[in-house]
Design a protein around this motif. Structure first.
Motif, mmCIF file in Angstrom:
data_model
loop_
_atom_site.group_PDB
_atom_site.id
_atom_site.type_symbol
_atom_site.label_atom_id
_atom_site.label_comp_id
_atom_site.label_asym_id
_atom_site.label_seq_id
_atom_site.Cartn_x
_atom_site.Cartn_y
_atom_site.Cartn_z
ATOM 1 N N ARG A 56 27.671 33.555 92.831
ATOM 2 C CA ARG A 56 27.881 32.105 93.315
ATOM 3 C C ARG A 56 27.633 31.951 94.830
ATOM 4 O O ARG A 56 26.936 30.759 95.042
ATOM 5 C CB ARG A 56 29.541 31.807 92.953
ATOM 6 C CG ARG A 56 29.522 31.802 91.335
ATOM 7 C CD ARG A 56 31.140 31.206 91.050
ATOM 8 N NE ARG A 56 31.212 29.832 91.789
ATOM 9 C CZ ARG A 56 32.263 29.354 91.984
ATOM 10 N NH1 ARG A 56 33.427 30.101 91.729
ATOM 11 N NH2 ARG A 56 32.498 28.324 92.428
ATOM 12 N N GLN A 57 28.131 32.871 95.677
ATOM 13 C CA GLN A 57 27.900 32.748 96.990
ATOM 14 C C GLN A 57 26.347 32.649 97.330
ATOM 15 O O GLN A 57 25.734 31.966 98.025
ATOM 16 C CB GLN A 57 28.532 33.681 97.684
ATOM 17 C CG GLN A 57 29.828 33.225 97.919
ATOM 18 C CD GLN A 57 30.546 34.661 98.697
ATOM 19 O OE1 GLN A 57 29.963 35.568 99.269
ATOM 20 N NE2 GLN A 57 31.998 34.479 98.780
ATOM 21 N N ILE A 58 25.613 33.524 96.583
ATOM 22 C CA ILE A 58 23.983 33.899 96.686
ATOM 23 C C ILE A 58 23.261 32.459 96.250
ATOM 24 O O ILE A 58 22.729 31.937 96.765
ATOM 25 C CB ILE A 58 23.571 34.977 96.048
ATOM 26 C CG1 ILE A 58 24.005 36.027 96.498
ATOM 27 C CG2 ILE A 58 22.352 34.993 95.936
ATOM 28 C CD1 ILE A 58 23.793 37.480 95.928
ATOM 29 N N GLU A 63 20.531 27.510 97.488
ATOM 30 C CA GLU A 63 20.486 26.004 97.687
ATOM 31 C C GLU A 63 20.518 25.394 98.799
ATOM 32 O O GLU A 63 19.814 24.467 99.037
ATOM 33 C CB GLU A 63 21.468 25.542 96.358
ATOM 34 C CG GLU A 63 21.422 23.898 96.218
ATOM 35 C CD GLU A 63 20.117 23.379 95.743
ATOM 36 O OE1 GLU A 63 19.979 22.272 95.738
ATOM 37 O OE2 GLU A 63 19.553 24.603 94.929
ATOM 38 N N GLN A 64 21.308 25.600 99.632
ATOM 39 C CA GLN A 64 21.381 25.174 100.974
ATOM 40 C C GLN A 64 20.230 25.502 101.699
ATOM 41 O O GLN A 64 19.796 24.549 102.529
ATOM 42 C CB GLN A 64 22.538 25.880 101.881
ATOM 43 C CG GLN A 64 23.976 25.592 101.240
ATOM 44 C CD GLN A 64 24.608 24.180 101.507
ATOM 45 O OE1 GLN A 64 23.781 23.021 101.563
ATOM 46 N NE2 GLN A 64 25.801 23.835 101.611
ATOM 47 N N ALA A 65 19.513 26.652 101.536
ATOM 48 C CA ALA A 65 18.279 26.751 102.358
ATOM 49 C C ALA A 65 17.087 26.088 101.770
ATOM 50 O O ALA A 65 16.334 25.598 102.597
ATOM 51 C CB ALA A 65 17.941 28.576 102.212
ATOM 52 N N PRO A 74 22.330 18.350 103.233
ATOM 53 C CA PRO A 74 23.084 19.471 102.738
ATOM 54 C C PRO A 74 24.169 19.374 101.750
ATOM 55 O O PRO A 74 24.571 18.243 101.707
ATOM 56 C CB PRO A 74 23.538 20.344 103.923
ATOM 57 C CG PRO A 74 23.891 19.170 104.998
ATOM 58 C CD PRO A 74 22.691 18.257 104.499
ATOM 59 N N LEU A 75 24.572 20.203 101.094
ATOM 60 C CA LEU A 75 25.565 19.916 99.854
ATOM 61 C C LEU A 75 26.952 19.896 100.691
ATOM 62 O O LEU A 75 27.069 20.924 101.536
ATOM 63 C CB LEU A 75 25.525 20.981 98.674
ATOM 64 C CG LEU A 75 24.104 21.085 97.891
ATOM 65 C CD1 LEU A 75 24.339 22.246 96.961
ATOM 66 C CD2 LEU A 75 24.174 19.753 96.893
ATOM 67 N N ASP A 76 27.439 18.931 100.232
ATOM 68 C CA ASP A 76 28.815 18.741 101.107
ATOM 69 C C ASP A 76 29.958 19.267 100.053
ATOM 70 O O ASP A 76 29.930 18.905 98.827
ATOM 71 C CB ASP A 76 29.301 17.648 101.463
ATOM 72 C CG ASP A 76 28.452 17.130 102.666
ATOM 73 O OD1 ASP A 76 27.771 18.102 103.523
ATOM 74 O OD2 ASP A 76 28.140 15.910 102.840
ATOM 75 N N GLY A 77 30.901 20.101 100.630
ATOM 76 C CA GLY A 77 32.026 20.341 99.747
ATOM 77 C C GLY A 77 31.744 21.270 98.630
ATOM 78 O O GLY A 77 32.371 21.302 97.584
ATOM 79 N N PRO A 94 34.823 31.840 108.520
ATOM 80 C CA PRO A 94 33.718 31.633 109.320
ATOM 81 C C PRO A 94 32.538 31.521 108.240
ATOM 82 O O PRO A 94 31.481 30.943 108.608
ATOM 83 C CB PRO A 94 33.451 32.648 110.376
ATOM 84 C CG PRO A 94 34.411 33.958 109.681
ATOM 85 C CD PRO A 94 35.548 33.354 108.999
ATOM 86 N N ASP A 95 32.650 32.202 106.979
ATOM 87 C CA ASP A 95 31.261 32.148 106.089
ATOM 88 C C ASP A 95 31.675 31.050 105.184
ATOM 89 O O ASP A 95 30.782 31.007 104.420
ATOM 90 C CB ASP A 95 31.351 33.409 105.591
ATOM 91 C CG ASP A 95 29.833 33.837 105.761
ATOM 92 O OD1 ASP A 95 28.974 33.608 106.289
ATOM 93 O OD2 ASP A 95 29.751 35.103 105.120
ATOM 94 N N CYS A 96 32.602 30.214 105.092
ATOM 95 C CA CYS A 96 32.748 29.100 104.228
ATOM 96 C C CYS A 96 31.827 28.134 104.144
ATOM 97 O O CYS A 96 31.343 27.814 105.267
ATOM 98 C CB CYS A 96 34.345 28.606 104.548
ATOM 99 S SG CYS A 96 34.803 27.306 103.488
ATOM 100 N N HIS A 97 31.595 27.712 103.034
ATOM 101 C CA HIS A 97 30.504 26.660 103.076
ATOM 102 C C HIS A 97 30.920 25.247 103.127
ATOM 103 O O HIS A 97 29.895 24.433 102.442
ATOM 104 C CB HIS A 97 29.371 27.092 102.020
ATOM 105 C CG HIS A 97 28.707 28.353 102.155
ATOM 106 N ND1 HIS A 97 27.952 28.673 103.011
ATOM 107 C CD2 HIS A 97 28.837 29.409 101.259
ATOM 108 C CE1 HIS A 97 27.368 29.713 102.860
ATOM 109 N NE2 HIS A 97 27.945 30.283 101.874
ATOM 110 N N ILE A 98 31.905 24.914 103.392
ATOM 111 C CA ILE A 98 32.648 23.626 103.266
ATOM 112 C C ILE A 98 32.482 23.068 104.789
ATOM 113 O O ILE A 98 33.411 22.853 105.356
ATOM 114 C CB ILE A 98 33.794 23.568 102.664
ATOM 115 C CG1 ILE A 98 34.231 24.461 101.171
ATOM 116 C CG2 ILE A 98 34.376 22.295 102.606
ATOM 117 C CD1 ILE A 98 35.606 24.571 101.037
ATOM 118 N N ASN A 99 31.385 22.747 104.989
ATOM 119 C CA ASN A 99 31.005 22.451 106.187
ATOM 120 C C ASN A 99 31.390 20.978 106.626
ATOM 121 O O ASN A 99 32.140 20.538 107.977
ATOM 122 C CB ASN A 99 29.455 22.298 106.866
ATOM 123 C CG ASN A 99 28.871 23.910 106.614
ATOM 124 O OD1 ASN A 99 29.644 24.906 106.984
ATOM 125 N ND2 ASN A 99 27.453 23.892 106.198
#
Length: 106
Positions: A56-58, A63-65, A74-77, A94-99
């Motif tokens: 799922r992280q990959i 998708e973000q790239a 960018p996808l939020d949340g 620090p690697d969390c994708h919930i920017n």
């Protein structure tokens, strides 16, 4: 299909086979023989869940790239793991994708 998904499927198959072997060994005259098989099934099940989280992280990173390359928002949340799903949107590493929630939480 990512390599992590292939590993997930292999671990799941191994866990199912070992669990079935453990159930069978539990019906033999020496039922204590089922313990190593069932323990191995649990370990493989845990490994499968971890590899599924990596898969799922990959997918989220790809998708973000892709969105960044196309100049899209960018996808939020998007949760990066199960902890992020159950933490009410709080960033947890620090690697969390919930920017967006990380910047709004402060």
């Amino acid at each position: 299909m990512t390599p992590a998904l292939r590993t997930t499927r292999a671990c799941t198959l191994g866990a199912v086979i070992l669990a079935a072997a453990g159930v069978y060994l539990g019906t033999t005259p020496a039922p204590w023989l089922c313990v190593p098989s069932l323990y191995s099934a649990l370990v493989l099940g845990w490994c499968a869940s971890r590899e599924l989280a990596i898969h799922r992280q990959i997918l989220v990173r790809h998708e973000q790239a892709r969105r960044a390359a196309l100049g899209l928002e960018p996808l939020d949340g998007v949760p990066c793991c199960r902890l992020a799903e159950h933490s009410n949107g709080q960033a947890h590493g620090p690697d969390c994708h919930i920017n967006s929630t990380r910047s709004n939480a402060t």
